[in-house]
Design a protein around this motif. Structure first.
Motif, PDB file in Angstrom:
ATOM      1  N   ARG A  97      16.131  12.751 -30.686  1.00  0.00           N
ATOM      2  CA  ARG A  97      15.241  13.089 -29.678  1.00  0.00           C
ATOM      3  C   ARG A  97      15.470  14.616 -29.036  1.00  0.00           C
ATOM      4  O   ARG A  97      15.634  15.560 -29.708  1.00  0.00           O
ATOM      5  CB  ARG A  97      14.770  12.056 -28.844  1.00  0.00           C
ATOM      6  CG  ARG A  97      13.841  11.148 -29.581  1.00  0.00           C
ATOM      7  CD  ARG A  97      13.191  10.309 -28.499  1.00  0.00           C
ATOM      8  NE  ARG A  97      12.359   9.253 -29.243  1.00  0.00           N
ATOM      9  CZ  ARG A  97      12.028   8.140 -28.521  1.00  0.00           C
ATOM     10  NH1 ARG A  97      12.232   8.144 -27.351  1.00  0.00           N
ATOM     11  NH2 ARG A  97      11.333   7.047 -29.543  1.00  0.00           N
ATOM     12  N   ASN A 152      14.578   3.117 -20.965  1.00  0.00           N
ATOM     13  CA  ASN A 152      13.882   3.779 -21.542  1.00  0.00           C
ATOM     14  C   ASN A 152      12.453   3.458 -21.369  1.00  0.00           C
ATOM     15  O   ASN A 152      12.042   2.613 -20.528  1.00  0.00           O
ATOM     16  CB  ASN A 152      14.280   3.692 -23.207  1.00  0.00           C
ATOM     17  CG  ASN A 152      14.119   2.422 -23.459  1.00  0.00           C
ATOM     18  OD1 ASN A 152      13.648   1.551 -23.098  1.00  0.00           O
ATOM     19  ND2 ASN A 152      14.718   2.234 -24.756  1.00  0.00           N
ATOM     20  N   ASN A 153      11.210   3.824 -22.152  1.00  0.00           N
ATOM     21  CA  ASN A 153       9.942   3.544 -21.781  1.00  0.00           C
ATOM     22  C   ASN A 153       9.708   2.197 -22.181  1.00  0.00           C
ATOM     23  O   ASN A 153       8.773   1.538 -21.634  1.00  0.00           O
ATOM     24  CB  ASN A 153       9.044   4.433 -22.508  1.00  0.00           C
ATOM     25  CG  ASN A 153       7.647   4.362 -21.922  1.00  0.00           C
ATOM     26  OD1 ASN A 153       7.273   3.971 -20.954  1.00  0.00           O
ATOM     27  ND2 ASN A 153       6.498   4.708 -22.768  1.00  0.00           N
ATOM     28  N   ALA A 154      10.497   1.598 -23.333  1.00  0.00           N
ATOM     29  CA  ALA A 154      10.271   0.474 -23.805  1.00  0.00           C
ATOM     30  C   ALA A 154      10.587  -0.596 -22.624  1.00  0.00           C
ATOM     31  O   ALA A 154       9.849  -1.557 -22.410  1.00  0.00           O
ATOM     32  CB  ALA A 154      10.962   0.038 -24.973  1.00  0.00           C
ATOM     33  N   ILE A 180       4.786   1.572 -32.525  1.00  0.00           N
ATOM     34  CA  ILE A 180       5.454   3.179 -32.288  1.00  0.00           C
ATOM     35  C   ILE A 180       6.697   3.219 -33.109  1.00  0.00           C
ATOM     36  O   ILE A 180       7.150   2.188 -33.050  1.00  0.00           O
ATOM     37  CB  ILE A 180       5.172   3.232 -30.892  1.00  0.00           C
ATOM     38  CG1 ILE A 180       3.908   3.492 -30.302  1.00  0.00           C
ATOM     39  CG2 ILE A 180       6.134   4.527 -30.382  1.00  0.00           C
ATOM     40  CD1 ILE A 180       3.859   2.993 -28.901  1.00  0.00           C
ATOM     41  N   PHE A 184       8.576  -0.584 -31.793  1.00  0.00           N
ATOM     42  CA  PHE A 184       7.845  -0.847 -30.618  1.00  0.00           C
ATOM     43  C   PHE A 184       6.494  -1.302 -30.689  1.00  0.00           C
ATOM     44  O   PHE A 184       5.795  -0.632 -31.120  1.00  0.00           O
ATOM     45  CB  PHE A 184       7.858   0.230 -29.667  1.00  0.00           C
ATOM     46  CG  PHE A 184       7.112   0.029 -28.261  1.00  0.00           C
ATOM     47  CD1 PHE A 184       8.018  -0.533 -27.186  1.00  0.00           C
ATOM     48  CD2 PHE A 184       5.817   0.124 -27.977  1.00  0.00           C
ATOM     49  CE1 PHE A 184       7.480  -0.616 -25.968  1.00  0.00           C
ATOM     50  CE2 PHE A 184       5.377   0.104 -26.770  1.00  0.00           C
ATOM     51  CZ  PHE A 184       6.059  -0.610 -25.824  1.00  0.00           C
ATOM     52  N   SER A 228      -0.003   7.198 -29.781  1.00  0.00           N
ATOM     53  CA  SER A 228       1.458   7.871 -30.166  1.00  0.00           C
ATOM     54  C   SER A 228       1.491   8.540 -31.406  1.00  0.00           C
ATOM     55  O   SER A 228       0.307   9.516 -31.680  1.00  0.00           O
ATOM     56  CB  SER A 228       2.467   6.805 -30.373  1.00  0.00           C
ATOM     57  OG  SER A 228       3.936   7.400 -30.232  1.00  0.00           O
ATOM     58  N   ASP A 270       0.483   3.310 -20.421  1.00  0.00           N
ATOM     59  CA  ASP A 270       1.481   3.520 -21.236  1.00  0.00           C
ATOM     60  C   ASP A 270       1.167   4.792 -21.783  1.00  0.00           C
ATOM     61  O   ASP A 270       0.777   4.986 -22.836  1.00  0.00           O
ATOM     62  CB  ASP A 270       2.075   2.432 -22.204  1.00  0.00           C
ATOM     63  CG  ASP A 270       3.089   2.946 -22.971  1.00  0.00           C
ATOM     64  OD1 ASP A 270       3.797   3.798 -22.653  1.00  0.00           O
ATOM     65  OD2 ASP A 270       3.223   2.090 -23.984  1.00  0.00           O
ATOM     66  N   GLN A 271       1.671   5.829 -21.185  1.00  0.00           N
ATOM     67  CA  GLN A 271       1.502   7.251 -21.650  1.00  0.00           C
ATOM     68  C   GLN A 271       2.430   7.784 -22.867  1.00  0.00           C
ATOM     69  O   GLN A 271       1.987   8.596 -23.616  1.00  0.00           O
ATOM     70  CB  GLN A 271       1.532   8.315 -20.567  1.00  0.00           C
ATOM     71  CG  GLN A 271       0.543   9.514 -20.700  1.00  0.00           C
ATOM     72  CD  GLN A 271       0.800  10.792 -20.050  1.00  0.00           C
ATOM     73  OE1 GLN A 271       2.041  11.107 -19.985  1.00  0.00           O
ATOM     74  NE2 GLN A 271      -0.156  11.196 -19.372  1.00  0.00           N
ATOM     75  N   GLY A 272       3.633   7.182 -23.023  1.00  0.00           N
ATOM     76  CA  GLY A 272       4.552   7.346 -23.930  1.00  0.00           C
ATOM     77  C   GLY A 272       5.302   8.924 -23.932  1.00  0.00           C
ATOM     78  O   GLY A 272       6.301   8.953 -23.461  1.00  0.00           O
ATOM     79  N   SER A 304       8.350   8.263 -21.434  1.00  0.00           N
ATOM     80  CA  SER A 304       9.585   8.375 -21.995  1.00  0.00           C
ATOM     81  C   SER A 304      10.158   9.611 -21.423  1.00  0.00           C
ATOM     82  O   SER A 304       9.691  10.569 -21.078  1.00  0.00           O
ATOM     83  CB  SER A 304       9.722   8.607 -23.437  1.00  0.00           C
ATOM     84  OG  SER A 304       9.554   7.175 -23.917  1.00  0.00           O
ATOM     85  N   ASP A 306      12.644  11.278 -22.934  1.00  0.00           N
ATOM     86  CA  ASP A 306      13.146  12.125 -24.126  1.00  0.00           C
ATOM     87  C   ASP A 306      12.309  12.581 -25.039  1.00  0.00           C
ATOM     88  O   ASP A 306      12.663  12.908 -26.136  1.00  0.00           O
ATOM     89  CB  ASP A 306      14.513  11.698 -24.742  1.00  0.00           C
ATOM     90  CG  ASP A 306      14.132  10.438 -25.351  1.00  0.00           C
ATOM     91  OD1 ASP A 306      13.147   9.553 -24.927  1.00  0.00           O
ATOM     92  OD2 ASP A 306      15.270   9.621 -25.759  1.00  0.00           O
ATOM     93  N   LYS A 307      10.979  12.665 -24.686  1.00  0.00           N
ATOM     94  CA  LYS A 307       9.952  12.888 -25.771  1.00  0.00           C
ATOM     95  C   LYS A 307       9.502  14.304 -25.405  1.00  0.00           C
ATOM     96  O   LYS A 307      10.357  15.052 -24.876  1.00  0.00           O
ATOM     97  CB  LYS A 307       8.948  11.873 -25.781  1.00  0.00           C
ATOM     98  CG  LYS A 307       9.311  10.839 -26.561  1.00  0.00           C
ATOM     99  CD  LYS A 307       7.990   9.952 -26.925  1.00  0.00           C
ATOM    100  CE  LYS A 307       8.420   8.507 -27.491  1.00  0.00           C
ATOM    101  NZ  LYS A 307       7.499   7.397 -27.491  1.00  0.00           N
ATOM    102  N   ALA A 314      15.126   7.804 -21.187  1.00  0.00           N
ATOM    103  CA  ALA A 314      14.951   7.177 -19.946  1.00  0.00           C
ATOM    104  C   ALA A 314      13.617   6.600 -19.967  1.00  0.00           C
ATOM    105  O   ALA A 314      12.587   7.148 -21.013  1.00  0.00           O
ATOM    106  CB  ALA A 314      14.925   8.418 -18.880  1.00  0.00           C
TER     107      ALA A 314
HETATM  108  C1  PLP Z   1       7.641   6.023 -27.615  1.00  0.00           C
HETATM  109  C2  PLP Z   1       6.551   5.216 -26.873  1.00  0.00           C
HETATM  110  C3  PLP Z   1       7.073   4.206 -26.508  1.00  0.00           C
HETATM  111  C4  PLP Z   1       8.658   3.632 -26.367  1.00  0.00           C
HETATM  112  O1  PLP Z   1       9.390   4.513 -25.493  1.00  0.00           O
HETATM  113  P1  PLP Z   1      10.949   4.844 -25.559  1.00  0.00           P
HETATM  114  O2  PLP Z   1      11.288   5.697 -24.529  1.00  0.00           O
HETATM  115  O3  PLP Z   1      11.235   5.185 -27.021  1.00  0.00           O
HETATM  116  O4  PLP Z   1      11.589   3.250 -25.398  1.00  0.00           O
HETATM  117  C5  PLP Z   1       6.282   3.029 -25.792  1.00  0.00           C
HETATM  118  N1  PLP Z   1       5.163   3.537 -25.595  1.00  0.00           N
HETATM  119  C6  PLP Z   1       4.488   4.687 -26.284  1.00  0.00           C
HETATM  120  C7  PLP Z   1       2.971   4.939 -26.008  1.00  0.00           C
HETATM  121  C8  PLP Z   1       5.183   5.534 -26.846  1.00  0.00           C
HETATM  122  O5  PLP Z   1       4.701   6.651 -27.402  1.00  0.00           O
END
Ligand code: PLP
Length: 482
Positions: A97, A152-154, A180, A184, A228, A270-272, A304, A306-307, A314
């Motif tokens: 990433r 992480n976001n998960a 995703i 996920f 996503s 959950d904005q991702g 997330s 790291d996106k 994180a």
């Molecule tokens: C990428 C994403 C996740 C997962 O996030 P990680 O940081 O990879 O665990 C969850 N929800 C959405 C909407 C995402 O885009």
């Protein structure tokens, strides 16, 4: 077993003999004897199997020592190592990433090298909280009351659902129940956190009334999930955070009238991606910032690190203070907490955002997304010169061509990033075997892509030091062909 097989087996060298070969024994200085012996044993074992399966008519001592050396050298290579990303995919999940800013790298080194204030407050000369290093920064950058960062976001989604929706209903649009990258899936996380998922609407259209009808006294949460890397276009409708807020307010008023202590209905997004800045490249994609989501009325938003944020792996949750306090006290918070190196990288990345103009230049993910095409073309031209200087015309020819790069990481799927690539058209060898050599045979793999029998190196995702590495890799490929 026939006589010739027995004869071949008898001619196999012993592991001891292989270890005594000068080339093999020279490697003894670089690794423990047991590991070297294991490599020799496997090399002999492979040949024994080929003899037994009848696919070998002659035992070649040199082939065995070569295989033993190769295994031993592979053993010396770290498994997690640098890669040259010439794919043009900026947030490449398989390649780690986001690349960290120099400031973030320095902070990681500092935190790793010595003791730190991880859970120590030097002003109070007392125990501190690891959350404090990033919370105030995230709040001032997003306008949130409170924030916490986890693995992480998960993990963030998991915690939010476990704390606020376990044993209660969480309502989500069918159009947002997507998978995703990295498997996920919202329904799986719901099940894991004991939330009772209520799906509303249809695949392409969900109206505010669909949500309204689903709400009852058992409903704990209205959930909005960023789709996503999945986009529907055309006859599509979804419900905004704003509309969900209005529904939740009406329901909460009704609940408060009945019981002042009733748990409120929450709106969570959950904005991702984690967008902080209004950049031109986000606008066309309808990408809104974390701050926009909070202003629309979400109680909690997660994303997330790291996106699109461009920091370390994180997950960040922002929102109302009393809700974040409950998350911090959840037993999962301990299991999903960040380590000091990640916290250091996250804090340093966030600090760069305090000056947005600086962030766009210093955070590599943002820089790669926004760098003018002309600058990318100039880098492609420097790569072209390096390759033309290193590789003979009898082996390959090169030119610079316009291409399309991608944000990747499930972000901005419809956004075409204008880019330039160096195209290598092979005179000797072929694109497939060249690609394999560049990736599989090197300590630093060079990952490009193949298009119509040519190998492409996209300059948008390349760093300056990658250019010489690519030239070197191509030289090696043609050298081993001869
Ligand atoms: C990428 C994403 C996740 C997962 O996030 P990680 O940081 O990879 O665990 C969850 N929800 C959405 C909407 C995402 O885009």
């Amino acid at each position: 077993m026939d006589a010739s097989t027995t004869e071949l087996l008898r001619s196999l060298p012993s592991v001891e003999e292989v270890l005594q070969d000068p080339q093999v024994s020279a490697l003894g200085a670089l690794m423990p004897h047991d590991i070297l012996a294991e490599c020799a044993r496997k090399a002999v074992g492979d040949i024994r199997e080929r003899v037994l399966s009848g696919s070998l008519s002659k035992v070649d001592q040199e082939v065995i020592t070569f295989a033993a050396c190769r295994r031993a050298l592979d053993n010396l290579r770290p498994s997690l190592r640098r890669v040259v990303n010439a794919t043009g995919v900026i947030i490449h999940t398989n390649l780690g990433r986001s690349v960290l800013a120099e400031e973030a790298v320095d902070a990681v080194v500092q935190a790793a090298r010595g003791y730190s204030t991880l859970e120590y407050d030097p002003k109070a000369m007392a125990r501190g909280s690891r959350h404090d290093h990033v919370e105030h920064l995230i709040c001032s950058l997003t306008g949130a009351e409170a924030a916490m960062a986890v693995n992480n976001n998960a993990a963030a989604v998991m915690m939010v659902l476990a704390e606020f929706a376990a044993g209660r209903k969480a309502v989500v649009s069918r159009g947002e129940l997507v998978e995703i990258g990295g498997s996920f899936r919202v329904p799986d996380i719901m099940a894991l956190s004991n939330a009772d998922m209520v799906e509303v609407g249809t695949t392409n259209k969900t109206h505010v009334d669909d949500f309204a009808r689903a709400i009852d006294g058992e409903t704990g949460m209205l959930l909005k999930v960023h789709p996503s890397n999945y986009r529907m276009v055309g006859f599509v409708e979804s419900v905004s955070g704003h509309e969900l807020r209005r529904l939740a307010d009406a329901e909460n008023e009704r609940r408060a009238a009945q019981d002042p202590d009733a748990e409120p209905l929450l709106v969570y997004e959950d904005q991702g991606s984690g967008v902080f800045l209004h950049l031109d490249c986000f606008k066309g994609s309808g990408e809104h910032t974390v701050s926009d989501s909070l202003k629309a009325g979400c109680d909690l938003v997660s994303f997330s690190g790291d996106k699109l944020l461009g920091g370390p792996q994180a997950g960040v949750v922002v929102g109302r203070k009393e809700l974040i306090a409950r998350l911090k006290a959840h037993p999962l918070a301990r299991a999903l907490r960040l380590d000091k190196m990640t916290l250091a990288a996250l804090e340093a990345t966030l600090r760069l955002y305090l000056d947005p103009e600086k962030a766009v230049v210093k955070v590599p993910t943002l820089r790669m997304l926004t760098e003018p095409a002309e600058t990318v073309r100039e880098r492609a031209c420097r790569l072209l010169s390096a390759l033309q200087g290193a590789v003979s015309e009898k082996d390959a020819t090169f030119d610079v061509i316009p291409e399309v790069a991608r944000a990747g990481g499930g972000s901005l799927p419809m956004y075409d990033v204008e880019t330039f690539a160096v195209r290598m058209t092979l005179v000797r060898g072929d694109a497939q075997s060249c690609e394999k050599h560049l990736i599989s045979e090197r300590t630093t793999p060079v990952v490009g892509r193949i298009k119509k029998d040519a190998v492409l190196f996209d300059a948008r995702t390349l760093a300056e030091e990658d250019l010489a590495e690519i030239a070197q890799a191509c030289t090696e490929y043609f050298a081993q062909l001869s």
